[in-house]
Enzyme design. Structure first.
Site: not given
Ligand code: SF4
Length: 240
Positions: A110-111, A193, A196, A222
């Site tokens: 997702c990231c 987000c 998260c 990160c």
């Molecule tokens: S912080 Fe969470 S919602 Fe945002 S991109 Fe990463 S996994 Fe996806």
């Protein structure tokens, strides 16, 4: 270091980067507290540096309000990059909208799609980028240099905020009336987000507010700033 000395060294490095790279320099900013200080310094003292942020599609409303405030307060067109629609649709179809809670792999996927891929697009054709990294944010950042070669993206990387502490940042924000994310007033330290990110309690590590359901080992750093990573692998994108 005094605040005025910090400002002086940050502005000097920003000028050095701008004068060397011109429009092939970009500042991708996540609009965190140090990012807002750096935006303020760029707008007031080092104009001419391109600035952009990412809209992952899952940000808190407070962050969208800050994006708008930045445009109006500084009179700038903050560039906003979005994820690729086809990639997001395919990911959600296969794994569901809240895939990141189910596994580390899903969270990284997702990231990657919502942050890293748009960032790579923004960095394409650039010679250098600017970060808001600080030495005090993670143990392994102690060895970070103000100017580095970034093997992940094949660019020069400038880190003008390295020597600022959390206290320096907030002193500057208060003294210069800098806009900031109102979630900071609700004990959110690192804001990403909405799904998260959570507030932290007194004594908790500031990074405990991000991806809190995962073990500490997977959150040590990160991905975007881990120089040994290969582009596209295991990157979280949190550093912007
Ligand atoms: S912080 Fe969470 S919602 Fe945002 S991109 Fe990463 S996994 Fe996806």
């Amino acid at each position: 270091m005094s605040t005025s000395a910090l400002i002086e060294s940050t502005v000097a490095l920003l000028r050095q980067a701008r004068d060397k790279h011109g429009d092939r320099l970009i500042y991708p900013c996540a609009l965190g507290s140090e990012g807002m200080v750096q935006i303020d310094l760029i707008c007031k003292q080092v104009p001419g540096i391109r600035m952009m942020t990412l809209d992952t599609g899952r940000l808190p409303q407070a962050t969208y309000e800050l994006m708008q405030e930045v445009r109006e307060h500084y009179g700038i067109d903050l560039e906003i990059m979005f994820p690729d629609q086809d990639e997001v649709e395919a990911m959600v179809r296969k794994h569901g909208v809240n895939l990141f809670y189910h596994s580390v792999e899903n969270r990284k996927l997702c990231c990657g799609i919502r942050k890293v891929h748009p960032l790579k697009r923004a960095l394409t054709g650039m010679e250098a980028w600017i970060t808001g990294r600080r030495r005090d944010q993670a143990e392994n950042r102690a060895v970070v240099q103000p100017v580095e070669n970034d093997p992940v993206f094949g660019l020069m990387k400038y880190n003008p905020m390295l020597d600022w502490t959390e206290s320096d940042i907030w002193t500057y924000i208060r003294e210069h009336d800098v806009p900031y994310n109102r979630l900071h007033d609700e004990h959110y330290v690192s804001i990403g987000c909405e799904c998260c990110t959570r507030a932290i309690t007194a004594g908790e590590d500031p990074r405990a507010g991000r991806w809190w359901w995962e073990s500490e080992d997977t959150l040590a750093e990160c991905g975007l700033h881990v120089s040994s990573l290969h582009a596209g692998e295991g990157e979280s994108g949190e550093g912007i």
